[in-house]
Design a protein around this motif. Structure first.
Motif, PDB file in Angstrom:
ATOM      1  N   ASP A 188       0.802  -1.224   0.000  1.00  0.00           N
ATOM      2  CA  ASP A 188       0.000   0.000   0.000  1.00  0.00           C
ATOM      3  C   ASP A 188       0.837   1.276   0.000  1.00  0.00           C
ATOM      4  O   ASP A 188       0.293   2.368  -0.182  1.00  0.00           O
ATOM      5  N   SER A 189       2.154   1.154   0.199  1.00  0.00           N
ATOM      6  CA  SER A 189       2.974   2.360   0.316  1.00  0.00           C
ATOM      7  C   SER A 189       4.049   2.476  -0.758  1.00  0.00           C
ATOM      8  O   SER A 189       4.815   3.441  -0.745  1.00  0.00           O
ATOM      9  N   ILE A 249      10.408  -5.284  -2.239  1.00  0.00           N
ATOM     10  CA  ILE A 249      11.569  -6.172  -2.209  1.00  0.00           C
ATOM     11  C   ILE A 249      11.791  -6.627  -0.773  1.00  0.00           C
ATOM     12  O   ILE A 249      11.856  -5.806   0.140  1.00  0.00           O
ATOM     13  N   SER A 250      11.906  -7.930  -0.596  1.00  0.00           N
ATOM     14  CA  SER A 250      12.269  -8.473   0.712  1.00  0.00           C
ATOM     15  C   SER A 250      13.559  -9.256   0.556  1.00  0.00           C
ATOM     16  O   SER A 250      13.867  -9.768  -0.521  1.00  0.00           O
ATOM     17  N   GLY A 290      -1.464 -12.677  -2.934  1.00  0.00           N
ATOM     18  CA  GLY A 290      -1.401 -12.377  -4.367  1.00  0.00           C
ATOM     19  C   GLY A 290      -1.065 -13.624  -5.156  1.00  0.00           C
ATOM     20  O   GLY A 290      -1.730 -14.645  -5.035  1.00  0.00           O
ATOM     21  N   GLU A 291       0.010 -13.538  -5.938  1.00  0.00           N
ATOM     22  CA  GLU A 291       0.438 -14.699  -6.718  1.00  0.00           C
ATOM     23  C   GLU A 291       1.947 -14.718  -6.826  1.00  0.00           C
ATOM     24  O   GLU A 291       2.610 -13.682  -6.833  1.00  0.00           O
ATOM     25  N   SER A 341      -1.478  -7.998  -5.190  1.00  0.00           N
ATOM     26  CA  SER A 341      -2.454  -7.318  -6.037  1.00  0.00           C
ATOM     27  C   SER A 341      -1.742  -7.023  -7.357  1.00  0.00           C
ATOM     28  O   SER A 341      -1.297  -7.942  -8.022  1.00  0.00           O
ATOM     29  N   LYS A 342      -1.550  -5.753  -7.712  1.00  0.00           N
ATOM     30  CA  LYS A 342      -0.844  -5.438  -8.957  1.00  0.00           C
ATOM     31  C   LYS A 342       0.577  -4.934  -8.704  1.00  0.00           C
ATOM     32  O   LYS A 342       1.272  -4.547  -9.645  1.00  0.00           O
ATOM     33  N   VAL A 343       1.006  -4.952  -7.451  1.00  0.00           N
ATOM     34  CA  VAL A 343       2.326  -4.423  -7.107  1.00  0.00           C
ATOM     35  C   VAL A 343       3.376  -5.513  -7.257  1.00  0.00           C
ATOM     36  O   VAL A 343       3.273  -6.569  -6.625  1.00  0.00           O
TER      37      VAL A 343
END
Length: 399
Positions: free
Chosen positions: A236-237, A242-243, A263-264, A284-286
């Motif tokens: 959301d931010s 990246i993790s 998500g996927e 989502s789309k991120v």
């Protein structure tokens, strides 16, 4: 999931990278930004014929070695002189516009002055020491193409045209999170079984070097709930997440499972060494990248895969890192089942680039990355003898 090759993953990532919008940015704040449109010269540089030397401007037809010629005017840079009168000279300085009717400049060291006149004491060629209008840049010339990353010299070039703002890709916000209960930040006291978080400052620096903004989420605890909360906050931010760590198969590796729940996951595990457990998907789309926790693996996979992705998002015309031919000063007798990237040091020689490798190639040995200036690329199934050709990637193209 089956192991995917580096080339296959790169092709997929570059095709999947969303194209970013553009904004107008002040030139002085545009270093490293990516041009969103071609830059076309709106004027000539220089805008008029000007002197390349401190000296004297003449009509060539008036020159005769050893004959004094009256000095009729003085033209510093920034001052427009009058039309040069026949059989006179103009004192002129470097960068000053050539007065009308003058066609030749003689350097001051080739002249003598006395009583308001100047005498030329050297052979002269017509038109010498004059920089013609448009010598550097011609009106209508395409100077820089869309997709070019602006370097320091480019900013000077644009400033020479009077450009104060430029259309560049918008800044990408990249959320960065580190997972692991064993991690502590530099400056904190270590407890039993704890280590310092080296990935966070390294990856943050690599992200910023691409002109992106870092949304720093710090260290995330090894639990499903903490991992889920961090991923939601990151989604959301930021524009990309990246993790580092948490994408392997251990019981405390929660990132992969939570990404799949939220998500996927589009791929996981690469035929690469170091860096096998690399994940890519969407929250989502991120876009989401899960990098390995080992610092060398994190460095290599970011440089080879995430960096081109972020550059492609910004519209860079050629986001892939180049490979260069070199000669191995080492042996690599065992063929691997994954493409390997060895920490290497490249030195020039009379016969070309020579490559040595660091003795410690462990994925946890960050000293090898600090030592090296390149990566030596060993394809799947390949062995090397000393003197064999090997492709290298310069570290400067990764970081």
């Amino acid at each position: 999931m089956a192991l995917r090759s580096v080339d296959d993953v790169l092709h997929y990532l570059l095709a999947d990278a969303p194209k970013w919008g553009h904004e107008f940015r002040d030139l002085v704040h545009s270093l490293g930004a990516v041009l969103a449109e071609d830059v076309i010269a709106a004027s000539n540089v220089p805008p008029a014929d000007n002197s390349a030397m401190d000296g004297y401007a003449f009509r060539y037809c008036d020159l005769q070695m050893g004959r004094p010629i009256p000095i009729s005017q003085r033209i510093p840079a920034g001052v427009i002189g009058e039309a040069l009168q026949p059989r006179t000279a103009a004192r002129i300085f470097t960068g000053a516009f050539i007065p009308q009717d003058a066609d030749t400049v003689v350097a001051q060291e080739d002249c003598e002055t006395s009583g308001g006149a100047v005498t030329v004491n050297a052979a002269v060629n017509k038109g010498q020491h004059i920089r013609p209008c448009g010598q550097d840049i011609s009106f209508g010339q395409r100077l820089l193409a869309a997709g070019h990353r602006l370097q320091a010299a480019d900013l000077g070039l644009l400033a020479s045209l009077g450009v104060s703002q430029i259309a560049v890709s918008k800044v990408i916000k990249v959320a960065l999170m580190s997972t692991g209960d064993e991690l502590r930040e530099p400056g904190e006291e270590l407890g039993e079984g704890q280590i310092y978080n080296s990935n966070r400052p390294m990856l943050a620096a690599m992200i910023r070097a691409l002109g992106c903004e870092v949304v720093d989420l710090g260290i995330v605890a090894d639990s499903p709930a903490a991992t889920k909360a961090a991923l939601l906050l990151a989604r959301d931010s930021a524009d990309v997440v990246i993790s580092s760590g948490g994408v392997s198969v251990g019981e405390e590796d929660h990132v992969k499972a939570q990404v799949e729940a939220l998500g996927e996951l589009q791929f996981w595990k690469l035929a690469i060494k170091p860096g096998k457990p690399l994940a890519y998907g969407k929250l989502s789309k991120v876009p989401f990248f899960g990098l390995p926790g080992n610092p060398v693996s994190s460095f290599v996979t970011f440089g080879l895969l995430v960096r081109p992705y972020l550059l492609a998002m910004q519209g860079v015309a050629e986001p892939l890192v180049p490979q260069w031919p070199a000669v191995a000063n080492f042996e690599w007798p065992k063929a691997g089942s994954r493409q390997e990237y060895l920490r290497a040091r490249v030195m020039p020689s009379a016969t070309g680039l020579q490559v040595d490798i660091h003795p410690q190639q462990s994925s946890g040995a960050l000293t090898s990355v600090s030592w090296c200036n390149a990566l030596a690329v060993i394809p799947i199934g390949v062995t090397l003898q000393r003197g064999d050709g090997v492709e290298i990637i310069f570290l400067r193209d990764l970081s």
